[in-house]
Write a protein that holds these residues in place. Structure first.
Motif, PDB file in Angstrom:
ATOM      1  N   LYS A 215     112.664  29.573  59.459  1.00  0.00           N
ATOM      2  CA  LYS A 215     113.828  30.459  59.408  1.00  0.00           C
ATOM      3  C   LYS A 215     115.089  29.834  59.992  1.00  0.00           C
ATOM      4  O   LYS A 215     116.188  30.038  59.467  1.00  0.00           O
ATOM      5  CB  LYS A 215     113.511  31.761  60.151  1.00  0.00           C
ATOM      6  N   PHE A 216     114.949  29.061  61.073  1.00  0.00           N
ATOM      7  CA  PHE A 216     116.136  28.557  61.778  1.00  0.00           C
ATOM      8  C   PHE A 216     116.231  27.035  61.823  1.00  0.00           C
ATOM      9  O   PHE A 216     117.184  26.502  62.401  1.00  0.00           O
ATOM     10  CB  PHE A 216     116.164  29.099  63.211  1.00  0.00           C
TER      11      PHE A 216
ATOM     12  N   LYS B 163     118.106  38.642  72.062  1.00  0.00           N
ATOM     13  CA  LYS B 163     116.842  39.322  71.782  1.00  0.00           C
ATOM     14  C   LYS B 163     115.976  38.407  70.937  1.00  0.00           C
ATOM     15  O   LYS B 163     116.325  38.062  69.811  1.00  0.00           O
ATOM     16  CB  LYS B 163     117.094  40.630  71.031  1.00  0.00           C
TER      17      LYS B 163
ATOM     18  N   SER C  70     129.906  35.279  70.685  1.00  0.00           N
ATOM     19  CA  SER C  70     130.565  35.412  69.381  1.00  0.00           C
ATOM     20  C   SER C  70     131.946  34.768  69.385  1.00  0.00           C
ATOM     21  O   SER C  70     132.434  34.310  68.346  1.00  0.00           O
ATOM     22  CB  SER C  70     130.673  36.889  68.993  1.00  0.00           C
TER      23      SER C  70
ATOM     24  N   ARG D  35     121.464  35.371  69.075  1.00  0.00           N
ATOM     25  CA  ARG D  35     121.253  36.596  69.840  1.00  0.00           C
ATOM     26  C   ARG D  35     120.226  36.377  70.953  1.00  0.00           C
ATOM     27  O   ARG D  35     119.289  35.606  70.817  1.00  0.00           O
ATOM     28  CB  ARG D  35     120.785  37.719  68.921  1.00  0.00           C
TER      29      ARG D  35
ATOM     30  N   SER E 142     121.889  32.503  74.426  1.00  0.00           N
ATOM     31  CA  SER E 142     122.616  33.231  73.389  1.00  0.00           C
ATOM     32  C   SER E 142     123.902  32.460  73.107  1.00  0.00           C
ATOM     33  O   SER E 142     124.313  31.616  73.900  1.00  0.00           O
ATOM     34  CB  SER E 142     122.923  34.667  73.821  1.00  0.00           C
TER      35      SER E 142
ATOM     36  N   TRP F 224     119.263  28.448  71.899  1.00  0.00           N
ATOM     37  CA  TRP F 224     119.938  28.260  70.616  1.00  0.00           C
ATOM     38  C   TRP F 224     120.865  27.051  70.687  1.00  0.00           C
ATOM     39  O   TRP F 224     121.530  26.824  71.687  1.00  0.00           O
ATOM     40  CB  TRP F 224     120.776  29.490  70.267  1.00  0.00           C
TER      41      TRP F 224
ATOM     42  N   ASP G 262     111.480  38.765  65.048  1.00  0.00           N
ATOM     43  CA  ASP G 262     112.518  39.791  65.210  1.00  0.00           C
ATOM     44  C   ASP G 262     113.625  39.153  66.040  1.00  0.00           C
ATOM     45  O   ASP G 262     113.744  39.383  67.239  1.00  0.00           O
ATOM     46  CB  ASP G 262     111.944  41.023  65.910  1.00  0.00           C
ATOM     47  N   MET G 263     114.440  38.322  65.388  1.00  0.00           N
ATOM     48  CA  MET G 263     115.491  37.594  66.085  1.00  0.00           C
ATOM     49  C   MET G 263     116.550  37.147  65.079  1.00  0.00           C
ATOM     50  O   MET G 263     116.255  36.940  63.911  1.00  0.00           O
ATOM     51  CB  MET G 263     114.913  36.384  66.837  1.00  0.00           C
ATOM     52  N   GLU G 264     117.789  37.041  65.552  1.00  0.00           N
ATOM     53  CA  GLU G 264     118.902  36.581  64.739  1.00  0.00           C
ATOM     54  C   GLU G 264     119.569  35.414  65.446  1.00  0.00           C
ATOM     55  O   GLU G 264     119.561  35.333  66.679  1.00  0.00           O
ATOM     56  CB  GLU G 264     119.921  37.700  64.522  1.00  0.00           C
ATOM     57  N   TYR G 265     120.179  34.544  64.643  1.00  0.00           N
ATOM     58  CA  TYR G 265     120.802  33.361  65.230  1.00  0.00           C
ATOM     59  C   TYR G 265     121.801  33.746  66.320  1.00  0.00           C
ATOM     60  O   TYR G 265     122.662  34.602  66.132  1.00  0.00           O
ATOM     61  CB  TYR G 265     121.532  32.535  64.168  1.00  0.00           C
TER      62      TYR G 265
ATOM     63  N   ARG H 265     131.730  31.186  68.119  1.00  0.00           N
ATOM     64  CA  ARG H 265     131.142  30.915  66.810  1.00  0.00           C
ATOM     65  C   ARG H 265     132.249  30.750  65.773  1.00  0.00           C
ATOM     66  O   ARG H 265     132.848  31.714  65.317  1.00  0.00           O
ATOM     67  CB  ARG H 265     130.176  32.033  66.426  1.00  0.00           C
TER      68      ARG H 265
END
Length: 215
Positions: A32-33, A67, A121, A65, A118, A87, A60-63, A124
């Motif tokens: 996924k990443f 969590k 934002s 984040r 994390s 990350w 259950d994770m997003e780039y 980014r």
């Protein structure tokens, strides 16, 4: 002595199961990443899952984040796994002082790779084109470039003649129009076909001086 051997056996089996589970989680993260996440640990939310070949891992994770969870599904049981990791992200650092109102160019910055639990934002910038932004304040040499220090350059100005196009199925119409609003890429403006007093059309700004008619 028997108790000691049982403890040793349990420790070996437990260690093997942890390794198997870690490899499964790593495989899913890689899919996924790619290399943008570095796994440092796997913890269990409630009980230690029993690993079988039939189990499946879901993330259950997003780039970027904080969590970071995974779920191991074995039969009709679902186990929650808490992931620890970092990350990867890139920051831009000003080579020299950058005055307020300066149009950004790639050669103004150094790129520096960093790792964190994390990614703020405000740091980014991978989804923006630097040439479409100017500095909203003075940026000293050595400073990290943040979104909050930038503002977009209008792609369309009030009264500007723009290239407009409309598509519907195989039909495509192109014409010139006058913008009634100041607009930025991705935003909506009102336009009036050149030489006409109506109708006023809504259009999406897709590039400097170019809009797509919505209706």
């Amino acid at each position: 002595m028997l108790v000691l051997w049982m403890l040793i056996l349990f420790s070996v089996v437990y260690g093997e199961q942890q390794d198997i589970l870690r490899e499964r989680v790593l495989s899913e993260i890689k899919r996924k990443f790619g290399d943008d996440f570095r796994l440092t640990g796997v913890r269990y939310y409630d009980e230690i899952p029993q690993i079988t070949d039939g189990g499946s891992v879901y993330l259950d994770m997003e780039y970027g984040r904080g969590k970071m969870l995974a779920y191991l599904v074995v039969g009709d049981r679902r186990y929650t796994l808490i992931l620890d990791g970092l990350w990867r992200y890139t920051v831009l650092i000003a080579k020299e002082d950058i005055p307020k109102g300066r149009v950004l160019k790639p050669d103004m910055f150094y790129k520096e790779e960093r790792w964190g639990r994390s990614v703020p934002s405000d740091l980014r910038l991978e989804d923006i084109h630097l040439s479409q932004y100017i500095t909203s304040t003075f940026i000293p040499k050595g400073s990290i470039i943040r979104r909050s220090l930038l503002k977009p350059i209008p792609a369309v100005e009030i009264g500007q003649t723009v290239e407009a196009f409309y598509t519907s199925g195989n039909l495509e119409l192109k014409f010139h129009a006058r913008s009634l609003d100041r607009g930025y890429i991705g935003k909506t403006v009102r336009v009036l076909p050149e030489g006409k007093k109506n109708p006023i059309l809504r259009a999406k700004v897709i590039a400097p001086g170019k809009v797509q008619i919505l209706y």
